[in-house]
Write a protein that holds these residues in place. Structure first.
Motif, PDB file in Angstrom:
ATOM      1  N   UNK A 167       0.501  -0.883   0.281  1.00 49.74           N
ATOM      2  CA  UNK A 167       0.163  -0.323   0.238  1.00 49.74           C
ATOM      3  C   UNK A 167       0.971   1.176  -0.342  1.00 49.74           C
ATOM      4  N   UNK A 168       2.048   1.102   0.124  1.00 47.07           N
ATOM      5  CA  UNK A 168       2.904   2.344   0.421  1.00 47.07           C
ATOM      6  C   UNK A 168       2.900   3.095  -1.126  1.00 47.07           C
ATOM      7  N   UNK A 169       3.185   2.501  -2.109  1.00 48.64           N
ATOM      8  CA  UNK A 169       3.194   3.377  -3.540  1.00 48.64           C
ATOM      9  C   UNK A 169       1.727   3.987  -3.279  1.00 48.64           C
ATOM     10  N   UNK A 208       2.735  -9.578  -5.472  1.00 45.48           N
ATOM     11  CA  UNK A 208       2.680  -9.675  -4.678  1.00 45.48           C
ATOM     12  C   UNK A 208       4.424  -9.620  -3.795  1.00 45.48           C
ATOM     13  N   UNK A 209       5.386  -9.267  -4.132  1.00 39.45           N
ATOM     14  CA  UNK A 209       6.391  -9.637  -3.611  1.00 39.45           C
ATOM     15  C   UNK A 209       7.155  -9.118  -2.812  1.00 39.45           C
ATOM     16  N   UNK A 210       6.776  -9.179  -1.606  1.00 40.34           N
ATOM     17  CA  UNK A 210       7.167  -8.284  -1.180  1.00 40.34           C
ATOM     18  C   UNK A 210       9.049  -7.983  -0.409  1.00 40.34           C
ATOM     19  N   UNK A 211       9.624  -8.806  -1.136  1.00 40.47           N
ATOM     20  CA  UNK A 211      11.229  -8.436  -1.158  1.00 40.47           C
ATOM     21  C   UNK A 211      11.762  -7.221  -2.288  1.00 40.47           C
ATOM     22  N   UNK A 212      10.266  -7.096  -2.744  1.00 41.98           N
ATOM     23  CA  UNK A 212      11.256  -5.889  -3.823  1.00 41.98           C
ATOM     24  C   UNK A 212      10.733  -4.589  -3.340  1.00 41.98           C
ATOM     25  N   UNK A 213      11.255  -3.403  -4.054  1.00 39.53           N
ATOM     26  CA  UNK A 213      11.153  -2.069  -2.720  1.00 39.53           C
ATOM     27  C   UNK A 213       9.696  -1.501  -3.475  1.00 39.53           C
ATOM     28  N   UNK A 214       9.395  -1.101  -2.431  1.00 42.42           N
ATOM     29  CA  UNK A 214       8.409   0.066  -2.760  1.00 42.42           C
ATOM     30  C   UNK A 214       9.021   1.161  -2.181  1.00 42.42           C
ATOM     31  N   UNK A 215       8.082   2.769  -2.311  1.00 43.50           N
ATOM     32  CA  UNK A 215       8.780   3.752  -2.583  1.00 43.50           C
ATOM     33  C   UNK A 215      10.039   4.144  -1.246  1.00 43.50           C
ATOM     34  N   UNK A 216       9.566   3.732   0.412  1.00 36.89           N
ATOM     35  CA  UNK A 216       9.824   3.217   1.441  1.00 36.89           C
ATOM     36  C   UNK A 216      11.845   2.771   1.871  1.00 36.89           C
ATOM     37  N   UNK A 218      13.258   2.651  -0.084  1.00 37.51           N
ATOM     38  CA  UNK A 218      15.351   3.397  -0.910  1.00 37.51           C
ATOM     39  C   UNK A 218      14.724   4.795  -0.674  1.00 37.51           C
ATOM     40  N   UNK A 219      13.902   5.044   0.317  1.00 33.60           N
ATOM     41  CA  UNK A 219      13.317   6.622   0.338  1.00 33.60           C
ATOM     42  C   UNK A 219      13.735   6.562   1.916  1.00 33.60           C
ATOM     43  N   UNK A 220      13.549   4.964   2.800  1.00 32.16           N
ATOM     44  CA  UNK A 220      13.451   5.735   4.390  1.00 32.16           C
ATOM     45  C   UNK A 220      12.085   5.331   4.187  1.00 32.16           C
ATOM     46  N   UNK A 221      11.794   6.071   5.333  1.00 37.56           N
ATOM     47  CA  UNK A 221      10.770   5.635   6.383  1.00 37.56           C
ATOM     48  C   UNK A 221      10.312   7.286   6.763  1.00 37.56           C
ATOM     49  N   UNK A 226      16.479  13.104   1.444  1.00 37.54           N
ATOM     50  CA  UNK A 226      16.705  14.205   0.372  1.00 37.54           C
ATOM     51  C   UNK A 226      17.585  12.943  -0.757  1.00 37.54           C
ATOM     52  N   UNK A 227      16.662  13.178  -1.854  1.00 34.85           N
ATOM     53  CA  UNK A 227      17.634  12.143  -2.887  1.00 34.85           C
ATOM     54  C   UNK A 227      19.086  12.238  -3.701  1.00 34.85           C
ATOM     55  N   UNK A 228      19.464  13.909  -2.804  1.00 30.77           N
ATOM     56  CA  UNK A 228      20.588  13.672  -3.558  1.00 30.77           C
ATOM     57  C   UNK A 228      21.546  13.417  -2.721  1.00 30.77           C
ATOM     58  N   UNK A 229      20.896  12.708  -0.634  1.00 33.16           N
ATOM     59  CA  UNK A 229      22.357  12.147  -0.605  1.00 33.16           C
ATOM     60  C   UNK A 229      21.567  10.888  -0.260  1.00 33.16           C
ATOM     61  N   UNK A 230      20.722  10.580  -0.842  1.00 31.49           N
ATOM     62  CA  UNK A 230      20.523   8.768  -0.829  1.00 31.49           C
ATOM     63  C   UNK A 230      21.812   8.293  -2.007  1.00 31.49           C
ATOM     64  N   UNK A 231      22.576   7.190  -0.715  1.00 28.36           N
ATOM     65  CA  UNK A 231      24.082   6.847  -1.577  1.00 28.36           C
ATOM     66  C   UNK A 231      23.417   5.659  -2.734  1.00 28.36           C
ATOM     67  N   UNK A 232      22.951   6.048  -4.200  1.00 34.86           N
ATOM     68  CA  UNK A 232      22.255   4.922  -4.842  1.00 34.86           C
ATOM     69  C   UNK A 232      22.478   3.549  -4.542  1.00 34.86           C
ATOM     70  N   UNK A 233      24.188   3.294  -4.406  1.00 36.66           N
ATOM     71  CA  UNK A 233      24.690   1.945  -4.455  1.00 36.66           C
ATOM     72  C   UNK A 233      24.208   1.440  -3.464  1.00 36.66           C
ATOM     73  N   UNK A 234      24.318   2.183  -2.393  1.00 34.91           N
ATOM     74  CA  UNK A 234      23.983   1.958  -1.325  1.00 34.91           C
ATOM     75  C   UNK A 234      22.523   1.109  -0.869  1.00 34.91           C
ATOM     76  N   UNK A 235      21.583   2.144  -1.185  1.00 33.18           N
ATOM     77  CA  UNK A 235      20.428   1.613  -1.323  1.00 33.18           C
ATOM     78  C   UNK A 235      19.887   0.314  -2.289  1.00 33.18           C
ATOM     79  N   UNK A 236      20.681   0.531  -3.080  1.00 37.39           N
ATOM     80  CA  UNK A 236      20.281  -0.963  -3.955  1.00 37.39           C
ATOM     81  C   UNK A 236      21.269  -2.314  -3.692  1.00 37.39           C
ATOM     82  N   UNK A 237      22.726  -2.361  -3.307  1.00 39.78           N
ATOM     83  CA  UNK A 237      23.160  -2.571  -2.990  1.00 39.78           C
ATOM     84  C   UNK A 237      22.928  -3.320  -1.342  1.00 39.78           C
ATOM     85  N   UNK A 238      21.852  -3.259  -0.709  1.00 41.18           N
ATOM     86  CA  UNK A 238      20.542  -3.584   0.540  1.00 41.18           C
ATOM     87  C   UNK A 238      20.488  -4.904  -0.100  1.00 41.18           C
TER      88      UNK A 238
END
Ligand code: HEC
Ligand code: HEC
Ligand code: HEC
Ligand code: HEC
Ligand code: HEC
Ligand code: HEC
Ligand code: HEC
Ligand code: HEC
Ligand code: HEC
Length: 375
Positions: A167-169, A208-216, A218-221, A226-238
């Protein structure tokens, strides 16, 4: 046993039983929940619009007064909702975080309900673009109830919750999809659309694969970056651990850092991440490599070689597969060849991940293994 000892034992037993009985009665008393707020509001037909009786706070007998204050034991309207009894009424938007934080920031209180519950939501919230905006008096940003509702709150693990992964998205899109609203901030409103058509959105929303990322994811809860501060490699690398490791350790990974390139995003995008294929590497126009590398560069040559290695292995795989089909058609024993085919498939998968070393030798080692098996 001596008589005195016998009598003292009886006396001790009697008092223990008495204490036990009194304790029990007190516990029972605590369990008869009076909530005159609820009964009167139901009678008066003045219940809040979005009220759900299985709201997690109602389930825990926190009563209306837990949030609004007041005395939930008296039937007198004025007394029940009086300031003397701590009634705070309806909070303004700016007051909401601390209104919820009264309990949610109180570790000792919260621990009574869950042994492991975070109590940093309010402090985290104020570090996010939403919280910073709210502090400045912006009424458009999200506060606690924009994401959680006020009378319809469930655990995040409950599919009825507005913050349950599936439901997050849509919860975010309630605001982020609104053009007139987001215009004020120069923000695009295509995140949900792109996301729902991406490999991630398709996995979450359609499969319904809850292993796939919802908005939060990558962005946090609460402490949303702010997106420019997301270290993308780390977000994806999780989730894509090997891809991240290979990439950050590669020569090109270091070059990306120096050039302020956006890591994974540079080749995969962020909201619109698509399923990948071998044509993304190489020197053809559809390859990602030619966006940056020209003929004559080492990167260009590597791209060409890596593509050739992958192509060779896939061709071998296909020929083994054809062979398997022939064997099966003749009704011969296919156990060994099926097993080998699976191994080669494994080499292909590994080689595709190894593309992220951007090192032709490393990819070559893996494709060679597969080719040997095939032969
Ligand atoms: C005997 C009836 C009665 C009791 C008991 C009662 N209420 Fe109310 N409450 C009302 C009525 C009627 C209204 C709407 C009229 C008004 O706005 O004053 C109201 C209004 C409210 C409002 C909205 C106030 C606003 O400023 O708009 C809140 C919040 C509220 N009640 C919460 C509670 C809580 C919490 C309790 C228990 C501690 C409680 N009520 C007990 C009858 C009751
Ligand atoms: C988790 C905290 C929480 C609990 C528990 C809670 N409320 Fe509220 N309530 C709020 C917040 C926050 C608002 C203001 C935002 C809004 O209007 O949704 C509010 C608004 C209201 C309002 C005025 C707005 C409206 O929707 O009519 C009334 C009346 C009200 N609550 C009554 C109640 C009653 C009655 C109960 C118990 C059955 C209750 N609340 C339980 C948090 C809570
Ligand atoms: C932008 C949306 C958003 C806002 C604003 C927000 N939350 Fe959350 N909250 C979430 C999401 C998403 C989760 C679910 C996290 C998960 O799946 O584990 C969550 C989880 C929670 C939880 C469960 C425990 C935890 O920390 O994971 C609590 C309690 C909570 N929020 C309280 C609050 C309070 C209090 C506020 C206001 C200060 C607030 N939230 C503001 C989105 C939000
Ligand atoms: C009277 C104290 C109190 C207040 C005020 C309060 N909560 Fe809670 N809340 C709790 C408790 C206790 C729980 C845990 C219940 C449980 O785990 O069974 C809870 C649970 C939650 C959860 C689910 C947590 C999870 O584990 O997923 C969310 C979300 C939440 N509250 C949000 C809010 C929001 C938003 C507000 C303000 C509008 C608020 N709460 C106000 C006491 C409170
Ligand atoms: C109540 C409306 C509302 C909801 C719900 C909401 N947002 Fe926001 N969000 C905003 C507004 C308005 C801003 C702009 C704040 C600013 O720039 O000062 C914003 C800013 C952001 C930003 C920063 C964008 C930038 O580049 O400045 C991100 C990221 C974000 N939100 C993500 C989310 C996510 C993820 C969710 C859901 C979990 C969510 N939001 C839910 C209204 C909302
Ligand atoms: C797979 C990770 C990921 C997911 C899932 C994701 N985002 Fe993002 N989002 C990013 C990254 C990375 C950026 C930064 C883009 C940049 O700065 O170039 C971003 C940027 C944003 C921005 C700033 C404006 C913009 O479009 O660039 C908003 C708002 C936002 N996302 C909201 C959302 C919402 C709402 C969802 C869910 C529908 C979502 N995001 C899902 C990674 C993600
Ligand atoms: C919460 C975990 C999670 C996060 C965070 C995440 N992903 Fe994914 N990703 C997945 C899952 C699960 C799949 C598989 C979806 C499917 O196909 O069913 C996937 C699929 C992919 C694919 C397609 C793979 C293929 O087989 O072609 C790519 C590319 C990808 N992700 C890139 C990214 C990038 C880039 C980011 C960061 C911006 C990211 N992912 C963040 C879990 C995640
Ligand atoms: C320079 C471009 C580039 C960058 C940067 C990049 N990738 Fe890839 N990625 C590719 C190519 C090309 C493929 C397709 C390989 C193939 O199928 O032959 C791919 C495939 C994938 C796949 C599917 C294959 C697999 O390993 O399961 C995932 C997942 C993935 N990338 C995630 C990531 C993540 C996470 C990052 C950041 C840490 C990242 N990529 C950075 C180009 C890139
Ligand atoms: C966003 C731009 C960008 C993309 C896309 C990109 N590269 Fe690079 N790459 C660079 C930069 C910058 C360097 C460091 C400078 C240089 O050596 O050219 C580099 C370096 C390299 C190197 C190391 C060269 C050396 O000096 O040893 C290799 C190998 C390489 N890239 C391969 C690839 C492959 C294969 C792809 C496609 C899958 C690719 N690159 C896609 C920007 C990119």
């Amino acid at each position: 046993m001596r008589k005195e000892t016998f009598y003292s034992l009886i006396i001790i037993l009697f008092f223990s039983a008495l204490i036990f009985a009194v304790q029990n009665e007190e516990e029972n008393k605590e369990h008869i929940v009076v909530n005159t707020c609820l009964t009167c509001h139901q009678e008066e037909d003045s219940m809040p619009e979005n009220f759900h009786e299985e709201d997690i706070h109602m389930q825990e007998d926190l009563s209306c007064a837990g949030c609004h204050g007041g005395d939930p034991t008296t039937e007198d309207e004025d007394e029940s909702m009086s300031e003397e009894k701590g009634f705070v009424g309806v909070p303004t938007k700016a007051e909401i975080p601390n209104f919820c934080g009264k309990c949610h920031s109180d570790f000792t209180f919260m621990r009574k309900y869950q042994t492991r519950i975070a109590t940093d939501q309010v402090s985290q919230f104020y570090t996010s673009p939403h919280g910073k905006g709210l502090k400045k008096g912006d009424k458009n940003v999200a506060d606690c109830i924009s994401c959680h509702t006020s009378h319809n709150i469930f655990s995040a693990k409950d599919p009825r919750s507005t913050v349950y992964p599936l439901n997050v998205p849509r919860t975010c899109n309630n605001c982020h999809g609104k053009k007139l609203l987001m215009m004020n901030y120069n923000l695009k409103t295509d995140q949900f659309k792109k996301y729902s058509e991406s490999v991630h959105g398709n996995a979450l929303l359609n499969k319904n694969d809850i292993g796939a990322p919802a908005c939060n994811d990558c962005h946090g809860n609460h402490g949303m970056n702010a997106p420019e501060a997301i270290s993308v490699s780390h977000v994806c690398g999780a989730c894509h651990l090997h891809n991240m490791e290979y990439f950050t350790e590669s020569k090109m990974g270091h070059a990306f850092k120096e050039n302020d390139f956006h890591g994974c995003e540079q080749c995969h995008g962020h909201h619109a991440v698509q399923k990948t294929n071998d044509d993304m590497v190489g020197i053809d126009e559809i390859s990602t490599c030619v966006n940056c590398h020209e003929k004559g560069e080492k990167g260009y040559a590597a791209a060409d070689t890596i593509r050739t290695y992958l192509g060779n292995l896939v061709a071998k795989y296909d020929s083994v597969k054809t062979r398997l089909e022939e064997v099966q058609a003749q009704g011969m024993n296919d156990i060994e060849i099926s097993y080998l085919l699976k191994e080669i498939k494994h080499n292909i998968v590994k080689a595709r991940t190894l593309v992220h070393t951007f090192d032709q030798n490393k990819v070559g080692e893996e494709t060679d293994k597969g080719i040997k098996i095939a032969e």
